[in-house]
Enzyme design. Sequence first.
Site, PDB file in Angstrom:
ATOM      1  N   SER A 162      27.867  -3.033   2.811  1.00 51.43           N
ATOM      2  CA  SER A 162      28.335  -2.396   4.040  1.00 51.43           C
ATOM      3  C   SER A 162      27.179  -1.974   4.948  1.00 51.43           C
ATOM      4  CB  SER A 162      29.169  -1.156   3.712  1.00 51.43           C
ATOM      5  OG  SER A 162      30.193  -1.461   2.803  1.00 51.43           O
TER       6      SER A 162
HETATM    7  N1  SAH Z   1      30.279  -0.673  -1.507  1.00 51.13           N
HETATM    8  C1  SAH Z   1      29.800  -2.027  -1.492  1.00 51.13           C
HETATM    9  C2  SAH Z   1      30.581  -2.862  -0.537  1.00 51.13           C
HETATM   10  C3  SAH Z   1      30.911  -4.158  -1.156  1.00 51.13           C
HETATM   11  S1  SAH Z   1      32.094  -5.151  -0.297  1.00 51.13           S
HETATM   12  C4  SAH Z   1      28.322  -2.063  -1.213  1.00 51.13           C
HETATM   13  O1  SAH Z   1      27.775  -1.037  -0.772  1.00 51.13           O
HETATM   14  O2  SAH Z   1      27.668  -3.074  -1.455  1.00 51.13           O
HETATM   15  C5  SAH Z   1      33.572  -4.778  -1.161  1.00 51.13           C
HETATM   16  C6  SAH Z   1      33.596  -5.047  -2.634  1.00 51.13           C
HETATM   17  O3  SAH Z   1      34.928  -4.772  -3.087  1.00 51.13           O
HETATM   18  C7  SAH Z   1      33.315  -6.497  -3.033  1.00 51.13           C
HETATM   19  O4  SAH Z   1      32.270  -6.526  -3.960  1.00 51.13           O
HETATM   20  C8  SAH Z   1      34.630  -6.977  -3.648  1.00 51.13           C
HETATM   21  O5  SAH Z   1      34.478  -7.869  -4.725  1.00 51.13           O
HETATM   22  C9  SAH Z   1      35.233  -5.664  -4.121  1.00 51.13           C
HETATM   23  N2  SAH Z   1      36.681  -5.696  -4.339  1.00 51.13           N
HETATM   24  C10 SAH Z   1      37.649  -6.282  -3.584  1.00 51.13           C
HETATM   25  N3  SAH Z   1      38.850  -6.078  -4.134  1.00 51.13           N
HETATM   26  C11 SAH Z   1      38.654  -5.342  -5.260  1.00 51.13           C
HETATM   27  C12 SAH Z   1      39.498  -4.823  -6.270  1.00 51.13           C
HETATM   28  N4  SAH Z   1      40.833  -5.010  -6.253  1.00 51.13           N
HETATM   29  N5  SAH Z   1      38.948  -4.128  -7.288  1.00 51.13           N
HETATM   30  C13 SAH Z   1      37.612  -3.920  -7.345  1.00 51.13           C
HETATM   31  N6  SAH Z   1      36.760  -4.380  -6.425  1.00 51.13           N
HETATM   32  C14 SAH Z   1      37.266  -5.080  -5.388  1.00 51.13           C
END
Ligand code: SAH
Length: 210
Positions: free
Chosen positions: A60
């Site tokens: 993000s």
């Molecule tokens: N907070 C993260 C943002 C990653 S993007 C950072 O700082 O890097 C969002 C993430 O949510 C992705 O890695 C994706 O795989 C995960 N995601 C999407 N759906 C999900 C679910 N149902 N359960 C767990 N993770 C999920």
Amino acid sequence: MTSQRTRERLIQRLLDQGISNGAVLDVLRMTPRHLFLDEAMAHRAYEDVALPIGYQQTLSQPYVVARMTELLLAAGPLGKVLEIGTGSGYQTAVLAQLVEQVYSVERIKPLLQKARQRLRQLKLRNVQLDHADGGMGWPACGPYDAIVVTAAPERIPDELLAQLALNGRMVVPVGGATQHLQIVTRTASGYDTEIVEAVYFVPLRPGKEK
Ligand code: SAH
């Protein structure tokens, strides 16, 4: 590229954009965002943009991380916090320096493994990670004082609402092509919802991947 001056420029930008929690700004200043990216992307770590981390996912934007963290902390100190979507582990690392205990769930196993290594390298020990479908939350360890969701559901899963402690708050992007950041607070009689601002996150997907 990862110099203190470059980082300071990012902090100034966050201040200009209205981030006002000093503790959050200090943690962003001290947390090496470049360690959460692959080498090819690391030179862009202190730009205020979302960056790819593979598997069609993104780390993000710093403004969004700062804003969500500030909103989570706005009602006072937090004990247990659940994060859905560990991704690179950057938001996890930021939270771990501001609350007592972080639980974070990720559905893509290699991302979770890399995040685990990075958090260990930074000696952040108040974090527990799980490879699971975060749409179900992490019921065994709840209820949580706060829940932060870093992928967008079309509507908030009931399981997550149920794992929020009384007076607990959830910060969650909701929607599809258009999304809004919402703050949901659990009250004695139900849930209060406040809409904060338009955002764009990858979708919350069901199930988990190897
Ligand atoms: N907070 C993260 C943002 C990653 S993007 C950072 O700082 O890097 C969002 C993430 O949510 C992705 O890695 C994706 O795989 C995960 N995601 C999407 N759906 C999900 C679910 N149902 N359960 C767990 N993770 C999920």
